[in-house]
Design a protein around this motif. Structure first.
Motif, PDB file in Angstrom:
ATOM      1  N   GLN A   1       7.253  -4.116   0.645  1.00  0.00           N
ATOM      2  CA  GLN A   1       6.470  -3.024   0.068  1.00  0.00           C
ATOM      3  C   GLN A   1       6.976  -1.672   0.569  1.00  0.00           C
ATOM      4  OE1 GLN A   1       2.182  -3.696   0.604  1.00  0.00           O
ATOM      5  NE2 GLN A   1       2.591  -5.879   0.592  1.00  0.00           N
ATOM      6  N   LEU A   2       7.308  -1.618   1.859  1.00  0.00           N
ATOM      7  CA  LEU A   2       7.793  -0.372   2.447  1.00  0.00           C
ATOM      8  C   LEU A   2       9.137   0.021   1.841  1.00  0.00           C
ATOM      9  CD1 LEU A   2       7.560   1.904   4.513  1.00  0.00           C
ATOM     10  CD2 LEU A   2       8.552   0.361   6.220  1.00  0.00           C
ATOM     11  N   LEU A   3      10.052  -0.935   1.729  1.00  0.00           N
ATOM     12  CA  LEU A   3      11.366  -0.641   1.156  1.00  0.00           C
ATOM     13  C   LEU A   3      11.232  -0.181  -0.287  1.00  0.00           C
ATOM     14  CD1 LEU A   3      14.416  -0.528   1.199  1.00  0.00           C
ATOM     15  CD2 LEU A   3      14.464  -3.009   0.788  1.00  0.00           C
ATOM     16  N   ASP A   4      10.396  -0.847  -1.068  1.00  0.00           N
ATOM     17  CA  ASP A   4      10.205  -0.463  -2.462  1.00  0.00           C
ATOM     18  C   ASP A   4       9.621   0.952  -2.549  1.00  0.00           C
ATOM     19  OD1 ASP A   4      10.491  -1.163  -5.189  1.00  0.00           O
ATOM     20  OD2 ASP A   4       8.345  -1.552  -5.347  1.00  0.00           O
ATOM     21  N   PHE A   5       8.702   1.269  -1.654  1.00  0.00           N
ATOM     22  CA  PHE A   5       8.109   2.613  -1.626  1.00  0.00           C
ATOM     23  C   PHE A   5       9.170   3.654  -1.280  1.00  0.00           C
ATOM     24  CE2 PHE A   5       4.714   5.479   0.491  1.00  0.00           C
ATOM     25  CZ  PHE A   5       4.478   6.137  -0.708  1.00  0.00           C
TER      26      PHE A   5
ATOM     27  N   LEU B   1      18.096  -4.995  -4.137  1.00  0.00           N
ATOM     28  CA  LEU B   1      16.711  -5.446  -4.021  1.00  0.00           C
ATOM     29  C   LEU B   1      16.260  -5.965  -5.379  1.00  0.00           C
ATOM     30  CD1 LEU B   1      14.134  -5.640  -2.219  1.00  0.00           C
ATOM     31  CD2 LEU B   1      13.426  -3.467  -3.258  1.00  0.00           C
ATOM     32  N   ASN B   2      15.898  -7.247  -5.420  1.00  0.00           N
ATOM     33  CA  ASN B   2      15.388  -7.870  -6.641  1.00  0.00           C
ATOM     34  C   ASN B   2      13.868  -7.763  -6.635  1.00  0.00           C
ATOM     35  OD1 ASN B   2      14.380  -9.831  -8.550  1.00  0.00           O
ATOM     36  ND2 ASN B   2      16.461 -10.649  -8.642  1.00  0.00           N
ATOM     37  N   ARG B   3      13.321  -6.944  -7.525  1.00  0.00           N
ATOM     38  CA  ARG B   3      11.879  -6.720  -7.536  1.00  0.00           C
ATOM     39  C   ARG B   3      11.117  -7.927  -8.085  1.00  0.00           C
ATOM     40  NH1 ARG B   3      12.681  -0.790  -9.010  1.00  0.00           N
ATOM     41  NH2 ARG B   3      11.838   0.353  -7.227  1.00  0.00           N
ATOM     42  N   THR B   4      11.781  -8.738  -8.891  1.00  0.00           N
ATOM     43  CA  THR B   4      11.107  -9.910  -9.456  1.00  0.00           C
ATOM     44  C   THR B   4      10.890 -10.977  -8.395  1.00  0.00           C
ATOM     45  OG1 THR B   4      12.072  -9.492 -11.633  1.00  0.00           O
ATOM     46  CG2 THR B   4      11.199 -11.698 -11.223  1.00  0.00           C
ATOM     47  N   SER B   5      11.947 -11.285  -7.655  1.00  0.00           N
ATOM     48  CA  SER B   5      11.857 -12.318  -6.614  1.00  0.00           C
ATOM     49  C   SER B   5      11.481 -11.741  -5.254  1.00  0.00           C
ATOM     50  CB  SER B   5      13.190 -13.055  -6.488  1.00  0.00           C
ATOM     51  OG  SER B   5      14.218 -12.176  -6.052  1.00  0.00           O
ATOM     52  N   ARG B   6      11.479 -10.398  -5.173  1.00  0.00           N
ATOM     53  CA  ARG B   6      11.194  -9.697  -3.904  1.00  0.00           C
ATOM     54  C   ARG B   6      12.191 -10.089  -2.816  1.00  0.00           C
ATOM     55  NH1 ARG B   6       4.982  -8.065  -2.945  1.00  0.00           N
ATOM     56  NH2 ARG B   6       4.599  -7.236  -5.020  1.00  0.00           N
ATOM     57  N   GLN B   7      13.447 -10.202  -3.210  1.00  0.00           N
ATOM     58  CA  GLN B   7      14.490 -10.585  -2.262  1.00  0.00           C
ATOM     59  C   GLN B   7      15.482  -9.446  -2.084  1.00  0.00           C
ATOM     60  OE1 GLN B   7      16.003 -14.228  -4.043  1.00  0.00           O
ATOM     61  NE2 GLN B   7      14.838 -15.466  -2.587  1.00  0.00           N
ATOM     62  N   LEU B   8      15.886  -9.245  -0.841  1.00  0.00           N
ATOM     63  CA  LEU B   8      16.900  -8.254  -0.512  1.00  0.00           C
ATOM     64  C   LEU B   8      18.173  -8.976  -0.111  1.00  0.00           C
ATOM     65  CD1 LEU B   8      17.698  -5.259   0.150  1.00  0.00           C
ATOM     66  CD2 LEU B   8      16.931  -5.735   2.499  1.00  0.00           C
ATOM     67  N   SER B   9      19.301  -8.487  -0.608  1.00  0.00           N
ATOM     68  CA  SER B   9      20.585  -9.085  -0.223  1.00  0.00           C
ATOM     69  C   SER B   9      21.584  -7.982   0.105  1.00  0.00           C
ATOM     70  CB  SER B   9      21.143  -9.967  -1.351  1.00  0.00           C
ATOM     71  OG  SER B   9      21.357  -9.205  -2.527  1.00  0.00           O
TER      72      SER B   9
ATOM     73  N   ALA C   1       1.519   5.313 -11.024  1.00  0.00           N
ATOM     74  CA  ALA C   1       1.923   4.574 -12.223  1.00  0.00           C
ATOM     75  C   ALA C   1       3.333   4.950 -12.655  1.00  0.00           C
ATOM     76  CB  ALA C   1       0.937   4.840 -13.358  1.00  0.00           C
ATOM     77  N   CYS C   2       3.671   6.236 -12.511  1.00  0.00           N
ATOM     78  CA  CYS C   2       5.003   6.692 -12.922  1.00  0.00           C
ATOM     79  C   CYS C   2       6.077   6.310 -11.911  1.00  0.00           C
ATOM     80  CB  CYS C   2       5.003   8.214 -13.114  1.00  0.00           C
ATOM     81  SG  CYS C   2       4.010   8.785 -14.513  1.00  0.00           S
ATOM     82  N   GLY C   3       5.681   6.120 -10.657  1.00  0.00           N
ATOM     83  CA  GLY C   3       6.679   5.878  -9.617  1.00  0.00           C
ATOM     84  C   GLY C   3       6.786   4.456  -9.142  1.00  0.00           C
ATOM     85  N   SER C   4       5.971   3.551  -9.680  1.00  0.00           N
ATOM     86  CA  SER C   4       5.973   2.169  -9.204  1.00  0.00           C
ATOM     87  C   SER C   4       5.958   1.193 -10.377  1.00  0.00           C
ATOM     88  CB  SER C   4       4.761   1.900  -8.304  1.00  0.00           C
ATOM     89  OG  SER C   4       4.729   2.806  -7.220  1.00  0.00           O
ATOM     90  N   ALA C   5       6.247  -0.052 -10.072  1.00  0.00           N
ATOM     91  CA  ALA C   5       6.274  -1.090 -11.104  1.00  0.00           C
ATOM     92  C   ALA C   5       4.974  -1.886 -11.077  1.00  0.00           C
ATOM     93  CB  ALA C   5       7.469  -2.020 -10.874  1.00  0.00           C
TER      94      ALA C   5
END
Length: 226
Positions: free
Chosen positions: A158-162, A136-144, A41-45
């Protein structure tokens, strides 16, 4: 909607995760004890936490209290067999937004989640995380990269966000497997290695610089500032 489910009953946890993903269309991470619930909970959105009251290491109410004491603003639902009025009051006073007694119907849980989703809770983590020339846009899940979009599969995202949540730390293959594929999954470490390689190929530059380092015999380390 991203959900963290904390439930130590393996049969129930597996069923709830499956139904939330299948019927609700949600992304669900599942852990089996209170300490992991607090850490995730503390480390993720997450938009909603679903916490079993009675869990090993740390119970759901204590997790709830700890999060609220640090101004955690997302929704929390308690699951429990305790059904007395006093228990409900205690759970709600601990900071839970809702309370569901076991056994429960999945349709009721889904309905309660829809209600919580309509409420306004505190902002989550930064919606856009920047590292090097990437965003990395967490809302749209897009990487640029330099404003050019890079296509990521759901697993790669998911892996990149982790990795971003644990920049600089070594993540074991087991930790990655449990987080991305879920506890009890029948995939092997080979799936982890293949997914890491696919993500690494999209992040490495032409000079051969890599920000995902292999730690022999252990796992991987992501260097955010590489």
């Amino acid at each position: 909607m991203n959900i963290l489910l904390a439930e130590d009953d393996k049969k129930l946890g597996k069923l709830v995760k499956y139904m939330l993903e299948r019927k609700g269309g949600y992304h669900v991470d599942w852990v089996e004890n209170g300490e992991d619930a607090l850490s995730y909970a503390c480390g993720s959105a997450y938009d909603v936490l679903i916490l079993d009251w009675m869990m090993p290491l740390m119970d759901g109410v204590d997790v709830c209290k700890s999060l609220r004491s640090s101004n955690y603003g997302q929704a929390i639902v308690l699951l429990t067999a305790k059904d007395s009025l006093q228990d409900k009051i205690y759970g709600l006073d601990a900071g839970a937004d809702d309370y569901l007694t076991k056994p429960f119907e999945m349709d009721e849980l889904l309905a309660r989640l829809r209600v919580l989703a309509r409420r306004n809770f505190a902002p989550r983590q930064l919606d856009v995380v920047r590292f090097g020339s990437f965003a990395l846009n967490r809302t749209s899940r897009q990487l640029s990269r330099d404003n050019a979009e890079i296509q990521l599969s759901p697993r790669e995202y998911q892996l990149l966000d982790f990795f971003l949540q644990n920049s600089g730390n070594v993540l074991t293959r087991e930790a990655i497997l449990n987080r991305i594929w879920g506890l009890g999954s029948d995939v092997s470490y080979k799936n982890v290695d293949v997914t890491v390689k696919m993500l690494r190929d999209k992040l490495d530059d032409s000079a051969g610089e890599t920000i995902i380092q292999s730690i022999r015999g252990v796992g991987y380390r992501f260097e955010m500032d590489a």
